[in-house]
Motif scaffolding. Structure first.
Motif, mmCIF file in Angstrom:
data_model
loop_
_atom_site.group_PDB
_atom_site.id
_atom_site.type_symbol
_atom_site.label_atom_id
_atom_site.label_comp_id
_atom_site.label_asym_id
_atom_site.label_seq_id
_atom_site.Cartn_x
_atom_site.Cartn_y
_atom_site.Cartn_z
ATOM 1 N N GLY A 67 -2.792 3.452 4.344
ATOM 2 C CA GLY A 67 -2.300 4.053 5.564
ATOM 3 C C GLY A 67 -2.132 5.549 5.435
ATOM 4 N N VAL A 68 -1.301 6.122 6.304
ATOM 5 C CA VAL A 68 -1.093 7.564 6.363
ATOM 6 C C VAL A 68 0.382 7.869 6.112
ATOM 7 C CG1 VAL A 68 -1.244 9.614 7.823
ATOM 8 C CG2 VAL A 68 -3.003 7.830 7.979
ATOM 9 N N VAL A 69 0.653 8.819 5.235
ATOM 10 C CA VAL A 69 2.025 9.236 4.973
ATOM 11 C C VAL A 69 2.582 9.925 6.217
ATOM 12 C CG1 VAL A 69 3.514 10.739 3.585
ATOM 13 C CG2 VAL A 69 1.620 9.500 2.496
ATOM 14 N N THR A 70 3.742 9.464 6.683
ATOM 15 C CA THR A 70 4.365 10.078 7.857
ATOM 16 C C THR A 70 5.645 10.825 7.519
ATOM 17 O OG1 THR A 70 5.561 8.025 8.365
ATOM 18 C CG2 THR A 70 3.413 8.350 9.421
ATOM 19 N N GLU A 71 6.240 10.518 6.377
ATOM 20 C CA GLU A 71 7.507 11.159 5.997
ATOM 21 C C GLU A 71 7.674 11.046 4.487
ATOM 22 O OE1 GLU A 71 12.276 10.783 7.181
ATOM 23 O OE2 GLU A 71 10.744 9.668 8.301
ATOM 24 N N VAL A 72 8.300 12.051 3.891
ATOM 25 C CA VAL A 72 8.558 11.997 2.454
ATOM 26 C C VAL A 72 10.048 12.234 2.213
ATOM 27 C CG1 VAL A 72 6.235 12.740 1.823
ATOM 28 C CG2 VAL A 72 8.034 14.448 2.109
ATOM 29 N N GLY A 73 10.616 11.486 1.281
ATOM 30 C CA GLY A 73 11.996 11.684 0.912
ATOM 31 C C GLY A 73 12.142 12.825 -0.077
ATOM 32 N N ALA A 74 13.365 13.074 -0.467
ATOM 33 C CA ALA A 74 13.610 14.117 -1.463
ATOM 34 C C ALA A 74 12.975 13.726 -2.794
ATOM 35 C CB ALA A 74 15.116 14.314 -1.637
ATOM 36 N N ASP A 75 12.580 14.748 -3.563
ATOM 37 C CA ASP A 75 12.075 14.560 -4.934
ATOM 38 C C ASP A 75 10.736 13.847 -5.004
ATOM 39 O OD1 ASP A 75 14.500 15.692 -5.894
ATOM 40 O OD2 ASP A 75 15.466 13.729 -5.738
ATOM 41 N N VAL A 76 9.973 13.896 -3.926
ATOM 42 C CA VAL A 76 8.618 13.330 -3.943
ATOM 43 C C VAL A 76 7.645 14.399 -4.423
ATOM 44 C CG1 VAL A 76 6.713 12.503 -2.496
ATOM 45 C CG2 VAL A 76 9.025 11.593 -2.186
ATOM 46 N N GLU A 77 6.740 14.010 -5.288
ATOM 47 C CA GLU A 77 5.770 14.951 -5.852
ATOM 48 C C GLU A 77 4.348 14.557 -5.443
ATOM 49 O OE1 GLU A 77 6.178 15.292 -10.069
ATOM 50 O OE2 GLU A 77 8.377 15.351 -10.005
ATOM 51 N N GLY A 78 3.601 15.517 -4.946
ATOM 52 C CA GLY A 78 2.166 15.339 -4.765
ATOM 53 C C GLY A 78 1.714 14.720 -3.462
ATOM 54 N N PHE A 79 2.624 14.378 -2.558
ATOM 55 C CA PHE A 79 2.234 13.771 -1.295
ATOM 56 C C PHE A 79 2.954 14.456 -0.136
ATOM 57 C CE2 PHE A 79 1.497 10.449 -4.440
ATOM 58 C CZ PHE A 79 0.179 10.111 -4.147
ATOM 59 N N SER A 80 2.228 14.547 1.005
ATOM 60 C CA SER A 80 2.766 15.202 2.196
ATOM 61 C C SER A 80 2.386 14.397 3.426
ATOM 62 C CB SER A 80 2.185 16.623 2.330
ATOM 63 O OG SER A 80 2.449 17.400 1.181
ATOM 64 N N PRO A 81 3.133 14.568 4.534
ATOM 65 C CA PRO A 81 2.743 13.896 5.778
ATOM 66 C C PRO A 81 1.301 14.199 6.144
ATOM 67 C CG PRO A 81 4.942 14.813 5.982
ATOM 68 C CD PRO A 81 4.401 15.323 4.679
ATOM 69 N N GLY A 82 0.593 13.170 6.589
ATOM 70 C CA GLY A 82 -0.807 13.312 6.941
ATOM 71 C C GLY A 82 -1.772 12.854 5.871
ATOM 72 N N ASP A 83 -1.300 12.669 4.634
ATOM 73 C CA ASP A 83 -2.176 12.212 3.549
ATOM 74 C C ASP A 83 -2.613 10.773 3.772
ATOM 75 O OD1 ASP A 83 -1.887 14.630 2.280
ATOM 76 O OD2 ASP A 83 -0.440 13.909 0.784
ATOM 77 N N GLU A 84 -3.894 10.504 3.580
ATOM 78 C CA GLU A 84 -4.395 9.136 3.594
ATOM 79 C C GLU A 84 -4.252 8.549 2.192
ATOM 80 O OE1 GLU A 84 -8.348 8.913 5.210
ATOM 81 O OE2 GLU A 84 -7.591 9.139 7.258
ATOM 82 N N VAL A 85 -3.556 7.405 2.103
ATOM 83 C CA VAL A 85 -3.180 6.866 0.801
ATOM 84 C C VAL A 85 -3.320 5.346 0.778
ATOM 85 C CG1 VAL A 85 -1.535 8.740 0.355
ATOM 86 C CG2 VAL A 85 -0.745 6.631 1.477
ATOM 87 N N CYS A 86 -3.216 4.798 -0.409
ATOM 88 C CA CYS A 86 -3.006 3.362 -0.585
ATOM 89 C C CYS A 86 -1.905 3.219 -1.628
ATOM 90 C CB CYS A 86 -4.280 2.636 -0.996
ATOM 91 S SG CYS A 86 -5.122 3.282 -2.449
ATOM 92 N N ALA A 87 -1.259 2.062 -1.669
ATOM 93 C CA ALA A 87 -0.069 1.950 -2.488
ATOM 94 C C ALA A 87 0.118 0.556 -3.049
ATOM 95 C CB ALA A 87 1.177 2.351 -1.674
ATOM 96 N N LEU A 88 0.671 0.505 -4.242
ATOM 97 C CA LEU A 88 1.108 -0.728 -4.891
ATOM 98 C C LEU A 88 2.549 -0.975 -4.478
ATOM 99 C CD1 LEU A 88 0.387 -2.864 -7.149
ATOM 100 C CD2 LEU A 88 1.538 -1.310 -8.736
ATOM 101 N N LEU A 89 2.833 -2.167 -3.955
ATOM 102 C CA LEU A 89 4.148 -2.462 -3.390
ATOM 103 C C LEU A 89 4.815 -3.628 -4.113
ATOM 104 C CD1 LEU A 89 3.037 -2.534 0.366
ATOM 105 C CD2 LEU A 89 3.854 -0.535 -0.904
ATOM 106 N N ALA A 90 6.144 -3.647 -4.082
ATOM 107 C CA ALA A 90 6.881 -4.845 -4.498
ATOM 108 C C ALA A 90 7.037 -5.807 -3.323
ATOM 109 C CB ALA A 90 8.253 -4.466 -5.039
ATOM 110 N N GLY A 91 6.719 -5.340 -2.121
ATOM 111 C CA GLY A 91 6.799 -6.121 -0.891
ATOM 112 C C GLY A 91 6.743 -5.187 0.293
ATOM 113 N N GLY A 92 6.533 -5.747 1.502
ATOM 114 C CA GLY A 92 6.622 -4.952 2.713
ATOM 115 C C GLY A 92 5.316 -4.533 3.339
ATOM 116 N N GLY A 93 4.169 -4.962 2.801
ATOM 117 C CA GLY A 93 2.887 -4.471 3.294
ATOM 118 C C GLY A 93 2.435 -5.031 4.619
ATOM 119 N N TYR A 94 2.877 -6.251 4.989
ATOM 120 C CA TYR A 94 2.451 -6.855 6.251
ATOM 121 C C TYR A 94 3.318 -6.295 7.380
ATOM 122 C CZ TYR A 94 0.339 -10.855 3.611
ATOM 123 O OH TYR A 94 -0.382 -11.675 2.790
ATOM 124 N N ALA A 95 3.205 -5.020 7.649
ATOM 125 C CA ALA A 95 4.104 -4.365 8.599
ATOM 126 C C ALA A 95 3.455 -3.100 9.140
ATOM 127 C CB ALA A 95 5.431 -4.025 7.919
#
Length: 318
Positions: A67-95
């Protein structure tokens, strides 16, 4: 937001597309607007009530997404809103949205679509961590992959070939065996008709079956071989011939990925980005997608995965 929620354990019919609270990114997390999510066997087990999410993880199904990053929390490195990404999750992907530690996020590789990218995080991290980090597969060695036509299998055989190894797979039909050969496998064994243990001596075995295959796996190990068990489709308890294990100076490893601490997952994800992503971007390794199903029809996707007739990954797309 909308997500696939489960009110009770059961069959695919318990999956419901309904409104749930929106996630918010904590410090160190990014919020992703989900484009697609990958299905995994663990999702089926969780739906059936056998594989609860780790403490603190979302109870929504889905262990990988793109998906696309829409918001970043504090202390995040290397990612910004608008980045196209994929991610390894512990859960929550069907959303529609998911919050995930930034260490578990990867850029979409060149030449891969945003939807296709959902097929990559779980298989790439599983194969890299188990075949290469744990199994220490080296150029010229032989890898045996059980379930060669699965999502993990199709990725493992391509990656091992790209690193210069000989690859043998097991598959349950002539069609699946043929597809594995097309993807680069050196040999495909139809396990319904042949005994894999009589046909191969492998330096590394990647096993999704467990107890049922334990004696055969030990027999199929070469001297100094490494058996890495990552699934238990064939049961949890088997008999291990320690004499055979000692005679071969072999090793047996059992691993899981989902419940590991973020720091450990981060090490794996960095290894994938450094060693695997260039091969994906070059086209040497590609995601194999069997079907893309609308996310609201997750029950249909689960039935496809349960049928065992798929080759590669089944994805849910928004």
């Amino acid at each position: 937001m909308h997500a696939i929620a489960i009110s009770r354990a059961g069959g695919p019919e318990v999956l419901e597309w309904r409104e749930v609270p929106d996630p918010r990114p904590a410090p160190g997390e990014v919020l992703i607007e989900v484009a697609a999510a990958g299905l995994n066997r663990a999702d089926l087990l969780q739906r059936q009530g056998f594989y609860p999410p780790p403490p603190g993880a979302s109870d929504v199904l889905g262990m990988e997404c793109s998906g696309v990053v829409t918001e970043v929390g504090a202390d995040v490195e290397g990612f910004s809103p608008g980045d196209e990404v994929c991610a390894l999750l512990a859960g929550g992907g069907y959303a529609e949205k998911v919050a995930v530690p930034w260490e578990q996020v990867l850029p979409v590789p060149d030449g891969v679509s945003l939807v296709e990218a959902a097929a990559l995080p779980e298989v790439a991290c599983t194969v890299w961590s188990n075949v290469f980090m744990v199994g220490r597969l080296r150029r010229g060695e032989t890898l045996l992959v059980h379930g060669g036509a699965s999502g993990i299998g199709t990725f493992a055989l391509q990656l091992a070939k790209a690193f210069g190894s000989r690859v043998v797979v097991t598959a349950g039909s002539a069609e699946k065996a043929a597809r594995c050969l097309e993807l680069g496998a050196d040999e495909a064994i139809n396990y319904r008709e042949e005994d894999f243990a009589a046909k191969v001596q492998a330096d590394v075995i990647l096993d999704i079956i467990g107890a049922k295959y334990l004696p055969g796996n030990i027999a199929a190990l070469a001297i100094g071989g490494r058996l890495v068990v990552i699934g238990l489709q064939g049961g949890t308890k088997g008999e291990l011939d320690l004499g055979a294990l000692l005679a071969k100076r072999a090793s047996v490893y059992g691993t899981t990925l989902r419940g590991r601490p973020v720091a450990e997952k981060g090490v794996i994800v960095r290894g994938v980005r450094e060693n695997v992503w260039p091969l994906v971007s070059s086209g040497a390794v590609r995601p194999v997608v069997h079907a893309v199903v609308p996310m609201a029809e997750a029950a249909r996707a689960h039935r496809t995965l349960e049928s065992g007739e798929h080759i590669g990954k089944v994805l849910l797309a928004r």
